[in-house]
Design an enzyme around this catalytic site. Structure first.
Site, PDB file in Angstrom:
ATOM      1  N   HIS A 471       0.936  -1.183  -0.008  1.00 56.76           N
ATOM      2  CA  HIS A 471       0.165  -0.277  -0.071  1.00 56.76           C
ATOM      3  C   HIS A 471       0.950   0.989   0.162  1.00 56.76           C
ATOM      4  O   HIS A 471       0.636   1.872  -0.943  1.00 56.76           O
ATOM      5  CB  HIS A 471      -0.561  -0.253   1.285  1.00 56.76           C
ATOM      6  N   GLU A 472       1.794   0.956   1.067  1.00 54.97           N
ATOM      7  CA  GLU A 472       2.584   2.796   1.389  1.00 54.97           C
ATOM      8  C   GLU A 472       3.593   2.858   0.039  1.00 54.97           C
ATOM      9  O   GLU A 472       3.534   3.746  -1.206  1.00 54.97           O
ATOM     10  CB  GLU A 472       3.802   2.905   2.294  1.00 54.97           C
ATOM     11  N   HIS A 475       2.027   4.539  -3.025  1.00 53.51           N
ATOM     12  CA  HIS A 475       2.013   6.555  -2.271  1.00 53.51           C
ATOM     13  C   HIS A 475       3.806   6.441  -2.957  1.00 53.51           C
ATOM     14  O   HIS A 475       3.872   7.524  -3.945  1.00 53.51           O
ATOM     15  CB  HIS A 475       1.948   6.537  -0.879  1.00 53.51           C
ATOM     16  N   HIS A 478       3.142   6.766  -6.620  1.00 50.34           N
ATOM     17  CA  HIS A 478       1.983   8.098  -7.347  1.00 50.34           C
ATOM     18  C   HIS A 478       3.332   8.993  -6.610  1.00 50.34           C
ATOM     19  O   HIS A 478       3.985  10.294  -8.304  1.00 50.34           O
ATOM     20  CB  HIS A 478       1.437   8.516  -6.409  1.00 50.34           C
TER      21      HIS A 478
END
Length: 681
Positions: A471-472, A475, A478
């Protein structure tokens, strides 16, 4: 100290302008901030004193170039203050909070700067601007207006004072939470009390106790209410001790009690919203998000809550049946028991013991052969560890990231392990933001809070920790992939209720066949995870979703209710306020406590998610729909990755996010995949 002697006040000569953390000392930060504030204000004054009428070139370009030193200093400091907040750093943070708030207001509320931006906005259709430049004018005008730039001077002074007070209170909230979380770590004197934990988990607990100067086994607390060990501990009293410690954080009547602090925060936010012309802080926040209104958020949460609560009650009945049929004296299922008996049901229904999977999730292999591998297969990027580059803490590792073909992209820093100076939870933040205008590339960091095992022991992750890492890293991708001209749009600078979308999408690769087979290998034997277990894991993906969705929605609703209070409305009893809010939405099941109670709800009382914790489920609508697209179009392919990178990740904040999504998907998102995933429809 002269500016030349301060390593924060000259651009770093390290690769990708990584701050020279080896040379930076705590005493450098405040002087650097003061110098950067002064420089930034001078840059803004130079813009507003231009005698000619506003143009994009004489207003927006210098506005985007302004503040580069302040951004460099702030990113360097706030990375440290969140991940290695020593007493000295915390003292600096407290001094800095009101200074930073005042400086932000001095820029955002500057009447002359606002006039220039407003003038350009009014002439937007006459200006010959590309899409990103046009959107830059729109966003600066909208954000300055939203911040209060159109207010009269007296109201601006009131607003500035409110922002100053809030900056200090949110810093106090975070400091209290960190201190009380450390104080409430649960010390066990014998391994028998922790029966059910694996050798590596016991090793980590023994190491934690030793580092505190204690004998025995110390169980530190994660940010959320529950604890991964609750699923394994056979001793009911041990489970109870851990959960009670977790739920009592910053609510014990001691020096670290956050009840009064959060009440003041909510009250001042309501007062500020009224000053800005909004009925509540929730109305104020959502007005400039993709949701558009607090009513839209409320409608979504109320739509999902009844089905989630009903599913949780069904799950609860199944757990109670397990208890009633056991050889132990019967008892009523309570919150500390849920995870433990959920594992029993999961084992009975799917023949899966998630705790027993940890030997297949060795951290280094998950990182290299899972997280990095999926990114390489999808986007063609590659990673090389840079042992020659020093990050802000010895435990933080630096990796250089390369585009397909080998061109440099940026730096990725991973700080995996928990420590007393690190705030709870997991997050990504930029240290350097990409911008073509400034000539900078991205440097991003992921922080997790994994317990460090004893020397010589492997770091074996839980499935939840594997999920958090993927998940991290979503980020991080991105932040690395966003390719924009203007720093205002860099990386994850998107609407708050869109920012979780790319990170949630990246979770899909955890159980994707070729990815899972590549990283899920037993750390001793190298054998892959049994295909039958993998099949059952996929079948169980919707398992326990009643509980998980309920605890999340309860927290999201608490956030909304706290931020719907009117100016002048005081909350004297935090526990009663919480109980009434949860009863209102039908999520007041004692066996399913909210994922975050108010006193340790850092996302909304000291982080950037005030009235925005709904963002996770809001973004998950897009996420679930995107997963369907990948499945329909061949999954983990470079063609799919290139499309997702170019049309969504790569645009950063330079385009309306829902327009970017339509460009990627060919239509608006459908909520049906989310309802199916969550077992809600």
């Amino acid at each position: 100290m002269t500016d030349a002697a301060n390593p924060l006040l000259t651009p770093s000569t390290l690769p990708y302008a990584l701050p020279d953390y080896a040379a930076i000392r705590p005493e450098h930060y405040l002087p650097a901030f003061h110098a950067a504030f002064e420089e930034h204000l001078a840059e803004i004054t130079a813009i507003t004193r231009v005698r000619s009428m506003p143009t994009f070139e004489n207003t927006m370009i210098p506005l985007e170039l302004a503040g580069a030193t302040l951004e460099r200093v702030a990113h360097a400091f706030y990375t440290v203050s969140s991940a290695d907040a020593t007493a000295e750093i915390q003292a600096i943070d407290e001094k800095l909070a009101p200074l930073m708030a005042a400086h932000d207001d001095a820029i955002r509320l500057d009447a002359q700067l606002y006039w220039r931006v407003k003038t350009l906005h009014e002439q937007l259709d006459q200006l010959d601007l590309d899409g990103e430049s046009r959107y830059l004018v729109e966003r600066h005008f909208c954000e300055m207006t939203h911040a209060g730039a159109a207010l009269e001077d007296i109201a601006k002074a009131q607003l500035t004072e409110l922002n100053r007070q809030l900056s200090m209170l949110t810093t106090t909230f975070e400091r209290n939470l960190l201190a009380d979380t450390n104080d409430l770590a649960v010390l066990f004197t014998s391994a028998e009390e922790l029966d059910g934990l694996a050798a590596g988990e016991l090793s980590a607990a023994a190491r934690a106790a030793s580092e505190r100067g204690d004998e025995g086994f110390l169980i530190s607390l994660p940010l959320f209410t529950g604890h991964p060990y609750l699923a394994s501990l056979t001793n009911r009293e041990s489970r109870r001790r851990i959960l009670e410690a977790s739920r009592s954080r910053a609510a014990r009547g001691n020096a670290h009690d956050n009840r009064g602090v959060l009440g003041e925060i909510a009250s001042l936010r309501a007062e500020r919203a009224q000053l800005l012309g909004y009925a509540s802080h929730a109305a104020y926040i959502t007005a400039d998000e993709t949701a558009g209104s607090a009513e839209a958020v409320s409608d979504l949460l109320h739509r999902l809550a009844p089905a989630a609560a009903s599913n949780a009650r069904e799950e609860q009945a199944a757990l109670q049946a397990i208890i009633d049929a056991s050889e132990d004296a019967p008892f009523e299922l309570e919150a500390p028991d849920w995870a433990f008996y959920t594992e029993k049901v999961r084992t009975a229904k799917y023949d899966i013991d998630t705790a027993a999977l940890r030997p297949w999730f060795e951290a280094e292999r998950v990182l290299q052969d899972g997280v990095f591998y999926a990114a390489t297969q999808l986007y063609g990027v590659s990673f090389t560890e840079r042992d020659d580059l020093v990050a802000y803490h010895p435990g933080a590792r630096v990796f250089e990231v390369f585009n397909p073909g080998g061109s440099p992209l940026g730096l990725y820093i991973l700080d995996l392990y928990t420590r007393d100076t690190k705030r709870g939870g997991a997050w990504m933040n930029p240290i350097v933001s990409q911008s073509a205008l400034r000539g900078t590339a991205a440097v991003v960091v992921n922080n997790l809070n994994v317990a460090r095992p004893g020397d010589g022991q492997p770091t074996l992750l839980t499935l939840d920790e594997v999920t958090t890492l993927f998940h991290e890293f979503g980020h991080a991708l991105h932040g690395l992939f966003a390719t924009v001209n203007y720093p205002h749009f860099a990386g994850t600078n998107v609407f708050r209720d869109f920012v979780e979308f790319p990170s949630q999408v990246n979770e899909m690769w955890i159980l994707w066949p070729e990815v899972l087979d590549n990283y899920a290998r037993h750390y001793e034997t190298g054998e892959p995870l049994n295909a039958e277990i993998v099949k059952r894991l996929r079948a169980a993906e919707a398992f326990n979703q009643g509980h998980d969705t309920s605890e999340y929605l309860a927290a999201a609703w608490l956030d909304q209710v706290w931020h719907r209070i009117a100016a002048g409305e005081a909350v004297d009893d935090v526990a009663a306020f919480e109980a009434a809010a949860l009863a209102e939405i039908g999520l007041d099941n004692p066996a399913v406590p909210t994922r975050y109670a108010s006193t340790y709800f850092a996302h909304v009382f000291s982080g950037g998610y005030s009235a925005g914790y709904y963002s996770y489920i809001w973004s998950e609508v897009l996420d679930a729909d995107t997963v369907e697209w990948f499945r329909e179009n061949g999954g983990l392919t470079r063609e799919n990755g290139d499309r997702f990178r170019a049309r969504l990740l790569g645009v950063g904040g330079s385009k309306d996010p829902l327009a970017a999504y339509r460009d990627f998907r060919g239509r608006d998102a459908d909520i049906s995949p989310l309802l199916k995933r969550r077992g809600l429809g």
